[in-house]
Design a protein around this motif. Sequence first.
Motif, PDB file in Angstrom:
ATOM      1  N   HIS A 132       0.842  -1.178   0.000  1.00 60.24           N
ATOM      2  CA  HIS A 132       0.000   0.000   0.000  1.00 60.24           C
ATOM      3  C   HIS A 132       0.881   1.233   0.000  1.00 60.24           C
ATOM      4  O   HIS A 132       1.901   1.296   0.699  1.00 60.24           O
ATOM      5  CB  HIS A 132      -0.934   0.013   1.219  1.00 60.24           C
ATOM      6  CG  HIS A 132      -1.786  -1.210   1.343  1.00 60.24           C
ATOM      7  ND1 HIS A 132      -1.344  -2.351   1.946  1.00 60.24           N
ATOM      8  CD2 HIS A 132      -3.051  -1.461   0.887  1.00 60.24           C
ATOM      9  CE1 HIS A 132      -2.307  -3.272   1.902  1.00 60.24           C
ATOM     10  NE2 HIS A 132      -3.338  -2.761   1.270  1.00 60.24           N
ATOM     11  N   ASP A 133       0.498   2.225  -0.746  1.00 63.17           N
ATOM     12  CA  ASP A 133       1.271   3.454  -0.889  1.00 63.17           C
ATOM     13  C   ASP A 133       0.545   4.586  -0.170  1.00 63.17           C
ATOM     14  O   ASP A 133      -0.486   5.088  -0.654  1.00 63.17           O
ATOM     15  CB  ASP A 133       1.461   3.795  -2.368  1.00 63.17           C
ATOM     16  CG  ASP A 133       2.404   4.989  -2.561  1.00 63.17           C
ATOM     17  OD1 ASP A 133       3.051   5.375  -1.575  1.00 63.17           O
ATOM     18  OD2 ASP A 133       2.454   5.520  -3.691  1.00 63.17           O
ATOM     19  N   CYS A 134       1.060   4.946   0.983  1.00 64.33           N
ATOM     20  CA  CYS A 134       0.474   6.060   1.768  1.00 64.33           C
ATOM     21  C   CYS A 134       1.565   6.630   2.652  1.00 64.33           C
ATOM     22  O   CYS A 134       2.701   6.147   2.677  1.00 64.33           O
ATOM     23  CB  CYS A 134      -0.715   5.582   2.582  1.00 64.33           C
ATOM     24  SG  CYS A 134      -0.292   4.366   3.831  1.00 64.33           S
ATOM     25  N   LYS A 135       1.247   7.685   3.399  1.00 66.26           N
ATOM     26  CA  LYS A 135       2.213   8.343   4.245  1.00 66.26           C
ATOM     27  C   LYS A 135       2.718   7.430   5.356  1.00 66.26           C
ATOM     28  O   LYS A 135       3.904   7.426   5.713  1.00 66.26           O
ATOM     29  CB  LYS A 135       1.606   9.598   4.860  1.00 66.26           C
ATOM     30  CG  LYS A 135       2.554  10.447   5.677  1.00 66.26           C
ATOM     31  CD  LYS A 135       1.877  11.703   6.180  1.00 66.26           C
ATOM     32  CE  LYS A 135       2.873  12.580   6.948  1.00 66.26           C
ATOM     33  NZ  LYS A 135       3.442  11.900   8.131  1.00 66.26           N
ATOM     34  N   LEU A 136       1.847   6.581   5.896  1.00 70.49           N
ATOM     35  CA  LEU A 136       2.229   5.666   6.977  1.00 70.49           C
ATOM     36  C   LEU A 136       3.232   4.631   6.486  1.00 70.49           C
ATOM     37  O   LEU A 136       4.247   4.378   7.140  1.00 70.49           O
ATOM     38  CB  LEU A 136       1.002   4.969   7.543  1.00 70.49           C
ATOM     39  CG  LEU A 136       1.251   3.928   8.643  1.00 70.49           C
ATOM     40  CD1 LEU A 136       1.916   4.585   9.854  1.00 70.49           C
ATOM     41  CD2 LEU A 136      -0.039   3.264   9.036  1.00 70.49           C
ATOM     42  N   THR A 137       2.979   4.031   5.317  1.00 70.13           N
ATOM     43  CA  THR A 137       3.892   3.005   4.835  1.00 70.13           C
ATOM     44  C   THR A 137       5.223   3.613   4.390  1.00 70.13           C
ATOM     45  O   THR A 137       6.286   2.977   4.469  1.00 70.13           O
ATOM     46  CB  THR A 137       3.267   2.247   3.656  1.00 70.13           C
ATOM     47  OG1 THR A 137       2.896   3.191   2.623  1.00 70.13           O
ATOM     48  CG2 THR A 137       2.007   1.533   4.125  1.00 70.13           C
TER      49      THR A 137
END
Length: 344
Positions: free
Chosen positions: A339-344
């Motif tokens: 998953h591509d997001c700020k957390l990852t």
Amino acid sequence: MQPLGKEDFDLVYHALELWRREEVENINATKSGPERKAALAGLMDEETQLIASIQRHKLIAKTETNKKKKKGFLDRCAAPKEWIGFDGMPTKMDTPYTMRAKDLKMTYESLDKRYLTREERLDILLQLKLTVKEHDCKLTKDIVELIDREADLLMRGTKEKNLEGLRQRISTLFLQYIKTPLFNPEAANLLKVPEDPGSLRKNIYYCRGCGNYLPSTDFELTTNARTIGRCRKCKDLDGEGRLREDFSRYRSLLQSIRSTEESYSDNSRIIFLLTEADLRYQRRVRGIGFDGMPTKMDTPYTMRAKDLKMTYESLDKRYLTREERLDILLQLKLTVKEHDCKLT
């Protein structure tokens, strides 16, 4: 297959529902647009014909069941009193009430005989007339009137097929005569309806389905029920029209559990309060198997959660070599990069 009882017809409706779902899936997979709508309409017409055929069989089975119930009622009324004597042998004794019931039973059975001569039929009608004239009421007057009408038609040479309706009315009224405790005292021990109409006011509930006021025995309550709801007939009708479920497996399981509980002789009553619907709830919602033990099944979500749990537990391990720690970090990196997001 010749379905007779409710369980048999539940199996038939369940098989019909499985067939309908299979046909719908086949139509959705192979056709589209106007062809699909036409195929679904044809499937509905075919299903309607099958339902009508099932209902005809159900009507025939209901007629046969009613005949068996009438015969069973008459046999129980005419049965002699039986008990075990001092010598351990069964003893039977006819009372005036059972002898009266036996005479009424013989008269009723003679009314249903076919292929009789005119003289034999007139003798039966005369015997019936002498029997009911022992009491003077509206019911006996109606029976005597119908007897005189049939005797007059017989003397005029009327065909038997034109007398079937009249003879059915005579049999129905005479059966009502037999079921009246005033005329047949032995029937009072077998009737479900109490002699005192005032007692009917107790335990009467309103059905939200058919809108009738029915006794509590006509409602099926589950262990988690909070309201009365619908009666048995409304639930059966809803099951035939929409759900079409097969409870035979749950019924067999419930009987097996009850037999096992009885063998323990510990005065346990909980299992006898459960119904087939309760076992269905345990099976589908809580995951209880047909053997009474919990069943386990991994879904894609539980398998995903299991992998994340193993990765998290591996991060907390100590005393690892550098290569082992690098493998764990690499596995974690591959997991979160899905998953591509700020957390990852």
